[in-house]
Design an enzyme around this catalytic site. Sequence first.
Site, PDB file in Angstrom:
ATOM      1  N   GLU A 311     -35.829  33.540 -32.189  1.00  0.00           N
ATOM      2  CA  GLU A 311     -36.251  33.770 -30.804  1.00  0.00           C
ATOM      3  C   GLU A 311     -37.567  33.082 -30.498  1.00  0.00           C
ATOM      4  OE1 GLU A 311     -35.966  34.208 -27.451  1.00  0.00           O
ATOM      5  OE2 GLU A 311     -34.881  36.056 -27.869  1.00  0.00           O
ATOM      6  N   ASP A 315     -38.211  29.841 -27.934  1.00  0.00           N
ATOM      7  CA  ASP A 315     -39.036  29.963 -26.733  1.00  0.00           C
ATOM      8  C   ASP A 315     -40.183  28.970 -26.724  1.00  0.00           C
ATOM      9  OD1 ASP A 315     -37.396  32.056 -26.029  1.00  0.00           O
ATOM     10  OD2 ASP A 315     -38.799  33.615 -26.635  1.00  0.00           O
ATOM     11  N   SER A 560     -31.717  33.793 -23.502  1.00  0.00           N
ATOM     12  CA  SER A 560     -33.013  33.582 -24.147  1.00  0.00           C
ATOM     13  C   SER A 560     -33.457  32.133 -24.019  1.00  0.00           C
ATOM     14  CB  SER A 560     -32.945  33.939 -25.640  1.00  0.00           C
ATOM     15  OG  SER A 560     -32.888  35.319 -25.836  1.00  0.00           O
ATOM     16  N   ASP A 603     -25.422  24.449  -7.175  1.00  0.00           N
ATOM     17  CA  ASP A 603     -24.534  25.600  -7.029  1.00  0.00           C
ATOM     18  C   ASP A 603     -23.485  25.575  -8.141  1.00  0.00           C
ATOM     19  OD1 ASP A 603     -23.374  27.847  -6.042  1.00  0.00           O
ATOM     20  OD2 ASP A 603     -22.477  26.896  -4.270  1.00  0.00           O
ATOM     21  N   ILE A 604     -23.362  26.677  -8.866  1.00  0.00           N
ATOM     22  CA  ILE A 604     -22.383  26.781  -9.946  1.00  0.00           C
ATOM     23  C   ILE A 604     -21.177  27.554  -9.420  1.00  0.00           C
ATOM     24  CG2 ILE A 604     -21.980  27.506 -12.324  1.00  0.00           C
ATOM     25  CD1 ILE A 604     -24.178  25.366 -11.951  1.00  0.00           C
ATOM     26  N   ASP A 624     -23.860  34.260  -6.732  1.00  0.00           N
ATOM     27  CA  ASP A 624     -22.841  35.090  -7.361  1.00  0.00           C
ATOM     28  C   ASP A 624     -23.478  35.861  -8.513  1.00  0.00           C
ATOM     29  OD1 ASP A 624     -22.543  33.455  -9.938  1.00  0.00           O
ATOM     30  OD2 ASP A 624     -22.023  31.945  -8.438  1.00  0.00           O
TER      31      ASP A 624
END
Length: 645
Positions: A311, A315, A560, A603-604, A624
Amino acid sequence: MLSAARLAVTLVLCLSVANVSASSSRVVHESRSGIPSGWVPVRRAEANSVLPLRIGLAQPNLENMEAYIMDVSHPESPNFGKHWSPAKVAHIFRPTEVAMDTVRKWLFESGIEEHRVKLSPSGGWMLANVTVEEAEQLLGTEYYVYQHDEAETEHIACADRYHLPEDVSKHVEIITPTLHFDLKLKRRAPTLNKRNQPSGSARLVGQPGFGPSFPKTTGSAEKLFTGIADCDEQITPDCLRALYDFDYDPLVPEKNSIAIVEYTPQAYVPSDLDMFFANFSKGQVGERPDMVSIDGGFIQSNQTGFDYNGESNLDLEYSMTLVGPKQTVTLYQTGDDVEGASFNNLLDALDASYCTFEGGDDPSEDGIYPDPYGGYQGPEACGTVKPAYVISTSYSSNEADMTPFYMERQCAEYAKLGLMGITFLYSSGDFGVAGYDNYCLEPNGTQAIGAPIFNPTFPSTCPYVTSVGATQVNPNSTVWEPESAADQVIYSSGGFSNVFPIPEYQKSAVENYLAKYPPPYPSYIYNSTGNSRAFPDLSANGVNYMITVQGEWVYVYGTSCSSPVTAAMLSAVNDARLAVGKSTIGFINPTIYTPTFMAAFHDITTGSNPGCDTEGFYAQPGWDPVTGVGTPNFAKLRDEWLALP
């Protein structure tokens, strides 16, 4: 003979009936549907046992919070960007003298002597040491002693609800100990769920595998691709720059700030950063984040591998590479390696007005410092950290893990930071419409695998954070073709809150989605009222990332990935505005839901977020509950934000 589970249910039902009749002159102030997993009531609490009763006073003006934050955050407001000072925030929301006097009077008239009642320095909490008998009379409830396999001692709490006089209730937010099972479990042996993974309190967020947003991996890569021709197989910084038109050289990095939050025992590996930089940003080899320790946070090196380094490496490798060598990245390393920390511990450090008497946090959810188990022995971090302008957190929990009061109090704090010009990002989660580890909800609110009801994540459902979902480059596609919702290894979490109402800035987008693309499910499967907070707000790629862990290239998947990448781009927007003498962008949600800004996102429209034995929601034109308003087009967004005052 009743089983422990049936005994708990029977006890709750009996108490519910008893309390209603015994407290008819009172109102139910807080309740919960059941006893937390693993706890068993064994006997009534002794009447003369002493409880440290903490009373969280209601903060005034919370009903105006949305109006306040819209005033400084909506692009059409004449006060856009005129953020509040910390002093103004503390003053506006400090409990009133009326609240203090009302609660004092109630305590005094109930037989609690004046010398036993103390007020916290912030004015937010009252403390009174009372006996169990006194607490039961005050709160119209009954206290029981509970046992848990992982607890070192027994614990006292009331079972399902407590009551307050109606005139007192409106001046009180929360009282502990009551419903909150505030006995610390053994840090080295967290409660395990049916799949042998840790579950439980919010202060376990740093434990390997815990939470809806912990990154996933399919293992090491045989080779590392270069360039952008293979972004459908491996995501690198160059892929992200191409996907989101992200090309920016900071102009005033000394005026700007960005922070990444990690929770011990998660820790980055310096040599891994250098291995990553050597391939993607050679000038940053040897560069490290500026670490700020919160409540004993440190870069531990005793436990290694993906579960402990994945993690933090992810990051920092991506946020630092994308902002480049000129812009410093700050690391908020939170919690020691014995007790750990929670989101509340972070907030305590960022805002002194959030800190409460002797910590004041819920010990079942939050780390309490000095650590009573021998870890960090310094004082609790309380207003010790100046907040960065953009803060990214790649951790989350399920709404159902906590009481509404706990979440609402925390959510109000994110709003206060937004008033001060801070952008707070949280990854939405990786289990689609299910909660952590694919747990869904039963009709009574309990969580179980195979349950039918969608299980939203927190803090993403707080209306005052920006929730970030995940997308992917489709197999055999290029970065120049539309992405879809993530469906390799992880599914982008999204849906509708069971706690928080819909914010004004989101109403039009959500109404459009529900009217044009109504989900094909019975109304009881999710919060279908159209009146609840919907998430995520936006998305970025979260599939097939390449990171280094202990000297190897490893595939990573999850929201993440999406949150720190988005944070890097928003930090660049702040730099551009600061360079021309303008304010930071602050809380971005009221802006990004306007038609002008929605047009600046990709836009997905394909993919879904399966869970709870369904296909989840479907990505559709416009906002959405899978990918939000879409993925960023940095160049367009920068220009739109630069055009604002």
